[in-house]
Scaffold this active site. Structure first.
Site, PDB file in Angstrom:
ATOM      1  N   SER A 188      -0.792   2.131  39.185  1.00 14.36           N
ATOM      2  CA  SER A 188      -0.319   0.773  39.018  1.00 14.36           C
ATOM      3  C   SER A 188       1.086   0.698  38.412  1.00 14.36           C
ATOM      4  CB  SER A 188      -1.338   0.023  38.155  1.00 14.36           C
ATOM      5  OG  SER A 188      -1.175  -1.350  38.213  1.00 14.36           O
TER       6      SER A 188
ATOM      7  N   GLU B  58      13.403   6.987  42.831  1.00 13.44           N
ATOM      8  CA  GLU B  58      14.176   6.524  43.980  1.00 13.44           C
ATOM      9  C   GLU B  58      15.513   5.879  43.606  1.00 13.44           C
ATOM     10  OE1 GLU B  58      11.982   4.135  46.731  1.00 13.44           O
ATOM     11  OE2 GLU B  58      10.272   5.519  46.815  1.00 13.44           O
TER      12      GLU B  58
ATOM     13  N   LYS C  57      -2.273   2.616  43.588  1.00 12.63           N
ATOM     14  CA  LYS C  57      -2.675   1.222  43.408  1.00 12.63           C
ATOM     15  C   LYS C  57      -1.434   0.357  43.551  1.00 12.63           C
ATOM     16  CE  LYS C  57      -3.904  -2.648  41.090  1.00 12.63           C
ATOM     17  NZ  LYS C  57      -3.002  -3.696  40.563  1.00 12.63           N
TER      18      LYS C  57
END
Length: 463
Positions: A296, A307, A321
């Site tokens: 999550s 990234e 999730k």
């Protein structure tokens, strides 16, 4: 980032087992106003059923229970493990424990296909000390089956006062049946831990994302900057998630202005990007460690740093999730929590049920995943069982050689007595409570000492 993010990212709606139904979420801010349903034809059947039962059922009905049941049924019909209805009592307990300590065993839970599964035990909690692990399935509570029960129902059976015991029947790995006797305790909501290694590498462990996590994390980073550490390792292992806005704030500290932190995809397919507005991001070389218990909001931060800040990930694939929940409260104190959107990585990847693969895959030593050694079940010479085989694996990992054949033979007795002698225990050759607890503690220390995932990240930063 000046957006007032009020979305609640929930790894599990009834996440932490406690004396109440608790989760590290912000208090619901939207009060749902009850509406007259008579003018809505979709509710005619529901209202008619309610009136028939109230007037004609042969016994006196409980109006509150009927209404709660109807709402709960609607939420359950979504088939979404992250959406749930909580009555006033559970909702009250849920809200009271958001920014304080609570009493329980300390484990994040999720319901999948009618089974309640552990996402992650909380650091330092009775659940962690007992040896509960991610993906353990709860099949019994105090000897009673919980098959088909919801997370709420299971939590109601497990919760209780500090100092009281609860027995959990666990299924691990699809076949192994284990039993844990756990004493409930007070679980402090402390989420950020930091230290500096002998090589001058700062380590910050984030166990969950609650209301004060971002502030505590910021203090930890600034403290490490003042100490002029060579690098920072952010440990997100066993972090089941929590508040989305906290994860965004923490990620933004490392992400340059203009780059995406994450994207949110709404019901209609439209997307909104949350971009960093930080003109002075942290420049200390950093790394992130993740595992299957990272979920999550933990995955949001891992993906964002990887990234958009080129920070490498070490460890094992994360939980997977990728949805966002909101919480809304009724006037009577009950509340519903339901999924409202997907979250995507900065580049637009939806990690739901897939997880994030770290660039540097590193596993912990095999003994880190040994089954639990139950101190409440003495093992003695002549015994033959799976528990004996587990104890043999413990002894071998700790340097006391014996065959892992499941038989408590003379060689194993000798190994046990040698262990007891070296640890100032009564030399009985029997693995009773004190010896079992000592072996559990020794193994935990060994795993900590040989933390291959953390060590790999530290080595990378030292280069």
């Amino acid at each position: 980032m000046n957006k007032n993010v009020k979305l609640l990212l929930i790894i599990i709606l009834t996440a932490v087992i406690s004396s109440g139904l608790t989760l590290t979420l912000a208090k619901p801010e939207t009060i749902v106003q009850e509406k007259e349903v008579q003018q809505n034809p979709d509710f005619a059947k529901l209202v008619d059923t309610y009136e028939k039962l109230e007037q004609k059922y042969y016994q006196k009905t409980d109006k509150e229970k009927m209404v709660d049941g109807a709402i709960n049924g609607m939420v359950e019909s979504l088939g979404d493990p992250y959406s749930a209805y909580m009555n006033a009592e559970d909702s009250k307990s849920f809200n009271e424990t958001i920014s304080s300590s609570f009493e329980g065993i300390g484990a994040e839970l999720q319901e999948i296909d009618g089974q309640v599964m552990i996402v992650s035990p909380i650091k330092g909690s009775p659940a962690e000390k007992a040896g509960l692990k991610p993906k353990d399935k709860i099949i019994k509570v105090n000897g009673k089956s919980v098959k088909g029960k919801t997370v709420n129902d299971t939590v109601a059976l497990i919760r209780g006062e500090k100092g009281t015991p609860v027995k959990l029947g666990i299924e691990r790995g699809g076949s192994q049946q284990l039993e844990f006797s756990i004493t409930r305790d007070e679980i402090p909501i402390e989420t950020v831990y930091t230290n500096v290694t002998d090589d001058n590498i700062g380590r910050i462990q984030v166990t969950t994302f609650s209301e004060k996590t971002a502030a505590d994390f910021s203090k930890a980073v600034k403290n490490l900057e003042e100490k002029e550490v060579k690098g920072i390792v952010i440990d997100l292992r066993q972090n089941p998630g929590g508040l989305m806005d906290e994860a965004i704030k923490m990620s933004e500290m490392f992400i340059p202005e203009g780059k995406n932190i994450l994207q949110v995809e709404n019901k209609d397919g439209s997307r909104e990007a949350y971009r960093s507005e930080n003109k002075d991001p942290v420049t200390i070389p950093s790394a992130v460690v993740v595992d299957e218990g990272t979920a999550s909001a933990g995955e949001i931060m891992a993906a964002a740093l990887n990234e958009s800040a080129d920070i490498p990930l070490f460890g094992e694939k994360t939980f997977g999730k990728g949805t966002i929940q909101t919480a809304e409260q009724y006037k009577d104190g009950s509340s519903i929590k339901f999924t409202i959107a997907k979250w995507l990585t900065p580049g637009g990847t939806w990690v739901h049920k897939k997880g994030i693969e770290p660039g540097e895959k590193v596993s912990l030593p095999s003994y880190a995943k040994l089954p639990y050694l139950d101190p409440s079940k003495p093992l003695k010479p002549g015994d033959a069982s799976k528990e004996v085989k587990t104890a043999q694996a413990f002894l071998n990992a700790l340097g006391y050689r014996t065959e892992e054949n499941g038989l408590f033979d003379p060689k194993m007795k000798e190994a046990v007595m040698n262990y007891q002698k070296d640890h100032d225990l009564k030399q009985t050759g029997i693995i009773e409570k004190d010896t079992a607890i000592s072996m559990l503690t020794s193994l935990q220390e060994l795993v900590k000492k040989n933390d291959t995932q953390m060590n790999k990240a530290i080595e990378a930063l030292k280069k």
